[in-house]
Design a protein around this motif. Structure first.
Motif, short mmCIF file in Angstrom:
data_model
loop_
_atom_site.label_atom_id
_atom_site.label_comp_id
_atom_site.label_asym_id
_atom_site.label_seq_id
_atom_site.Cartn_x
_atom_site.Cartn_y
_atom_site.Cartn_z
N LEU A 23 0.85 -1.19 0.00
CA LEU A 23 0.00 0.00 0.00
C LEU A 23 0.89 1.24 0.00
O LEU A 23 2.04 1.21 0.46
CB LEU A 23 -0.91 -0.01 1.22
CG LEU A 23 -1.85 -1.21 1.34
CD1 LEU A 23 -2.74 -1.07 2.59
CD2 LEU A 23 -2.71 -1.36 0.09
N LEU A 24 0.34 2.32 -0.52
CA LEU A 24 1.10 3.56 -0.63
C LEU A 24 0.44 4.63 0.24
O LEU A 24 -0.78 4.78 0.24
CB LEU A 24 1.13 4.04 -2.08
CG LEU A 24 1.58 2.99 -3.10
CD1 LEU A 24 1.66 3.61 -4.49
CD2 LEU A 24 2.91 2.38 -2.70
N CYS A 25 1.28 5.36 0.93
CA CYS A 25 0.76 6.35 1.89
C CYS A 25 1.54 7.64 1.75
O CYS A 25 2.74 7.64 1.40
CB CYS A 25 0.93 5.77 3.30
SG CYS A 25 0.36 6.83 4.64
N THR A 26 0.88 8.75 2.03
CA THR A 26 1.58 10.02 2.14
C THR A 26 0.86 10.89 3.16
O THR A 26 -0.16 10.48 3.71
CB THR A 26 1.70 10.73 0.78
OG1 THR A 26 2.64 11.82 0.92
CG2 THR A 26 0.36 11.29 0.33
N ALA A 27 1.46 12.05 3.45
CA ALA A 27 0.91 12.93 4.49
C ALA A 27 0.55 14.28 3.91
O ALA A 27 1.22 14.77 2.99
CB ALA A 27 1.94 13.10 5.61
N LEU A 28 -0.50 14.87 4.45
CA LEU A 28 -0.89 16.23 4.08
C LEU A 28 -0.07 17.20 4.91
O LEU A 28 -0.13 17.18 6.13
CB LEU A 28 -2.38 16.43 4.35
CG LEU A 28 -3.32 15.54 3.54
CD1 LEU A 28 -4.77 15.82 3.95
CD2 LEU A 28 -3.11 15.73 2.04
N LYS A 29 0.69 18.04 4.23
CA LYS A 29 1.51 19.03 4.88
C LYS A 29 1.96 20.01 3.81
O LYS A 29 1.65 19.82 2.66
CB LYS A 29 2.67 18.40 5.64
CG LYS A 29 3.46 17.30 4.94
CD LYS A 29 4.45 16.67 5.94
CE LYS A 29 5.18 15.49 5.32
NZ LYS A 29 6.12 14.86 6.24
N PRO A 30 2.68 21.06 4.15
CA PRO A 30 3.20 21.40 5.47
C PRO A 30 2.18 22.15 6.34
O PRO A 30 1.23 22.72 5.84
CB PRO A 30 4.36 22.34 5.13
CG PRO A 30 3.88 23.06 3.91
CD PRO A 30 3.11 22.02 3.13
N MET A 31 2.42 22.07 7.64
CA MET A 31 1.73 22.91 8.60
C MET A 31 1.78 24.36 8.11
O MET A 31 2.83 24.82 7.65
CB MET A 31 2.44 22.80 9.96
CG MET A 31 1.80 23.58 11.07
SD MET A 31 2.83 23.58 12.58
CE MET A 31 2.55 21.94 13.23
N GLY A 32 0.67 25.05 8.19
CA GLY A 32 0.61 26.43 7.72
C GLY A 32 -0.34 26.57 6.54
O GLY A 32 -0.88 27.63 6.27
N ARG A 33 -0.57 25.44 5.83
CA ARG A 33 -1.56 25.47 4.75
C ARG A 33 -2.96 25.43 5.34
O ARG A 33 -3.18 24.90 6.44
CB ARG A 33 -1.35 24.27 3.81
CG ARG A 33 0.00 24.30 3.09
CD ARG A 33 -0.15 24.23 1.56
NE ARG A 33 1.10 24.66 0.91
CZ ARG A 33 2.01 23.82 0.36
NH1 ARG A 33 1.80 22.53 0.38
NH2 ARG A 33 3.09 24.31 -0.21
N SER A 34 -3.88 25.99 4.61
CA SER A 34 -5.27 26.05 5.08
C SER A 34 -5.98 24.74 4.79
O SER A 34 -5.52 23.93 3.97
CB SER A 34 -6.00 27.18 4.35
OG SER A 34 -6.15 26.82 2.99
N PRO A 35 -7.13 24.51 5.42
CA PRO A 35 -7.93 23.31 5.12
C PRO A 35 -8.22 23.17 3.62
O PRO A 35 -8.08 22.08 3.07
CB PRO A 35 -9.21 23.53 5.93
CG PRO A 35 -8.74 24.31 7.13
CD PRO A 35 -7.70 25.26 6.58
N ALA A 36 -8.56 24.27 2.97
CA ALA A 36 -8.89 24.18 1.54
C ALA A 36 -7.65 23.80 0.72
O ALA A 36 -7.74 23.01 -0.23
CB ALA A 36 -9.46 25.52 1.05
N GLU A 37 -6.52 24.35 1.10
CA GLU A 37 -5.29 24.00 0.38
C GLU A 37 -4.91 22.55 0.60
O GLU A 37 -4.47 21.85 -0.33
CB GLU A 37 -4.15 24.92 0.83
CG GLU A 37 -4.32 26.37 0.34
CD GLU A 37 -3.39 27.35 1.03
OE1 GLU A 37 -3.13 28.41 0.45
OE2 GLU A 37 -2.94 27.07 2.17
N LEU A 38 -5.07 22.07 1.82
CA LEU A 38 -4.76 20.67 2.10
C LEU A 38 -5.74 19.75 1.38
O LEU A 38 -5.38 18.67 0.91
CB LEU A 38 -4.74 20.40 3.61
CG LEU A 38 -3.62 21.12 4.38
CD1 LEU A 38 -3.83 20.97 5.89
CD2 LEU A 38 -2.24 20.59 3.99
N ALA A 39 -6.98 20.18 1.29
CA ALA A 39 -7.99 19.38 0.60
C ALA A 39 -7.66 19.29 -0.89
O ALA A 39 -7.80 18.23 -1.51
CB ALA A 39 -9.39 19.96 0.81
#
Lengths: 379, 379
Positions: free
Chosen positions: A141-157
């Motif tokens: 399985l392949l995994c990654t993380a939403l980052k960096p800290m400082g981005r907004s919810p919309a940007e992370l989405a």
């Protein structure tokens, strides 16, 4: 009322295997072994305990003690299951509470008898269940993380959408994203879950979004339920921050029913010394399985942390070997993994793993890198 | 909706002081310092972050870096308060989450600015409050533990009665007593609280009974409330087993309003290495204060554990120095202390401490030993 001269415990025992540092003199090792048996149970001078029943039934019992090397011994202690009660907090305390403070003793393995093991459901999904959640591909399985800290919810989405379209199976929050003013939990989870669902609809994918629900004691359950209601496909939990039992409570919550990724934040010291603390297999494998994680994130050899290949191999064994009737879980090698290493990770960890690549996916074109990640893992 | 190019954080920063191991080359230490600033915040290759606002406002900032000795450096990092949110779990993660896994970095101090500190009530009683609870004697407070494991609730209650009659101020459960089949929580707490109340009535004492409420996540609060209802005078909590924030939640619970003794079970690894983990002052002092403990139990020098006098002195400073506007707390030297050492403990720790003697009170006549303990501490 019962009295302690007439204890009638079951006689069932769990066993803990420790590595001890002691002078080469057998007598010193024996004395240390007996001291551990006392420290972890009655914590009282045994010569002052009159009750034979406490000596016979409560105090830990040395099952085996053998020299491994000059000054190093392997000790197996059997503890009465009743001393562990029906509580993970107390089981961990019994195995390694006070002696965590003593130098030169390391918990390297444990075994629970069926009666005690029956009290732990362990991973709800485990290796096979989590793979099935992701459509059981013929690759890790392949995994990654939403980052960096400082981005907004919309940007992370937006990022989550692109990663899901790119074929990543598991998209987790960075473990540093909690409920900060610049990125609140609720909108982040709602928008990211929606974005992943949209990508799945568009391309028939099985990508799951796993928000970080590590939170204050009184809010953990509410965040997990909010995540579930928002459509999250799993949870990221840091047991070093919330306690192993708090993770277990989420795993056992039938109203949630979500797979859990355990993240090792604040747990590093447990494995830092080769002759103290916990063996990698115990911390990342056995304890996480008792506490219901379905996958265990750890810093793999060759990244920006310092575990060796041998330690990683032992860790994988702890995640997957038969233990207490609990499901095996998936190792998640991480900590600075790169696309150009997928081949060797695949060779080392095999198909039953989750490969986690963070920052390196963002060097150049994200979609192209996701495609490379999928292709390399499928090779 | 906000976007990350226009973050507008307050500019308020908390600071963490680390000790770093690095080659004597200044450049290597600088690179490690910057890597820590990144690891603990964005955890993302900084060269891939386009937003100037994230560089300026989110990534930790090196405030100071100086050589302490060849290969050892002191590093001060300033983090934005918003990265810590309003959560102890995330504050600890920010300070030492991922880097706990890296070798050669130790958290030795921290400072919170007023805005962040205001979010932590800290110890409800603290040093003076806890002393007042015990009638503010002109000597250190005296503490002991109910044990050994294997005794029944009635037997432990009888022991509690004798100890209270003997003038011990604080009688705690042994931290291995939870809710085992041979000694259930409810009857133990009820009988021991009754026994101590009876002794207090008979002799006008102020003795408090502090049951161990360390428990699974879903039961901690209920046990604490049951303890309160049964007449307990405080709580024993192992934050290493339940998580620091779970202890904070008990401390902040106005319906409880009980002093808390923190016990270090399963925390030993954090302080085991002199150049990794947490300084004693941070773990036993600052973190316990943030998490609401009123007193901090630790293995004193000269007992059956291995802390040095210097480490104990630093620990006491962490328990008592001005910090975040939080009350100082009482150090509780323990771990095999003996009656014949009360004099030197008194000399070392002074009046603002709680002396904890366990097994040694039971060598010979318990009442006479209690009298000796009181007399030696009063000297």
């Amino acid at each position: 009322m019962q009295d302690s001269t007439r204890l009638a415990l079951s006689g069932e025992r769990l066993t803990a295997t420790y590595h001890l540092r002691a002078s080469a003199a057998e007598a010193e090792a024996e004395a240390r072994a007996r001291a551990i048996c006392v420290e972890q149970t009655v914590e009282f001078p045994p010569e002052l305990i009159a009750e034979v029943a406490i000596h016979d039934q409560v105090i830990g019992e040395v099952r085996a003690l053998r020299a491994l090397a000059p000054g190093r011994f392997e000790l197996v202690v059997a503890y009465p299951v009743e001393a562990a009660g029906a509580e993970l907090t107390q089981l961990i305390n019994l195995l390694f509470g006070n002696i965590s403070i003593q130098p030169g003793v390391r918990l390297v393995d444990l075994e629970l008898p069926p009666g005690l093991a029956a009290g732990y459901r362990g991973p709800r999904f485990g290796r096979e269940g989590l793979r099935a959640c992701c459509g059981d591909p013929a690759r890790p399985l392949l995994c990654t993380a939403l980052k960096p800290m400082g981005r907004s919810p919309a940007e992370l989405a937006e990022l989550a959408y692109r990663l899901a379209r790119g074929g990543i199976d598991l998209i987790k929050d960075d473990h540093g994203l909690t409920d900060q003013s610049f990125c609140r939990f609720e909108p982040r989870v709602r928008l990211c879950a929606e974005a992943v669902a949209r990508a799945n609809r568009e391309c028939g994918g099985h990508t799951r979004y796993l928000p970080n629900v590590t939170a204050p004691a009184g809010e953990l359950r509410a965040r997990a339920r909010l995540a579930r209601a928002a459509g999250a496909g799993g949870l990221l939990v840091c047991p070093g921050l919330v306690g192993f039992d708090a993770m277990r409570a989420l795993a056992d919550d039938d109203a949630l029913g979500l797979p859990i990724l355990a993240h090792p934040a604040f747990q590093g010291a447990h494995c830092a010394s080769p002759d103290g603390g916990l063996a990698h297999a115990v911390l990342y494998g056995l304890f996480n399985r008792l506490a219901g994680a379905d996958a265990t994130i750890f810093p793999s050899w060759g990244g920006r942390f310092a575990y060796t290949a041998e330690e990683c191999r032992a860790l994988v064994a702890g995640a997957s070997r038969p233990f207490a009737g609990l499901r095996p879980i998936l190792p998640v090698p991480a900590g600075g993994m790169r696309l150009d290493r997928v081949g060797e990770l695949l060779e080392f960890y095999g198909r039953d793993a989750i490969l986690l690549i963070g920052g390196d996916l963002h060097r150049g074109d994200l979609s192209a890198n996701c495609a490379r990640f999928v292709a390399a893992a499928t090779a």
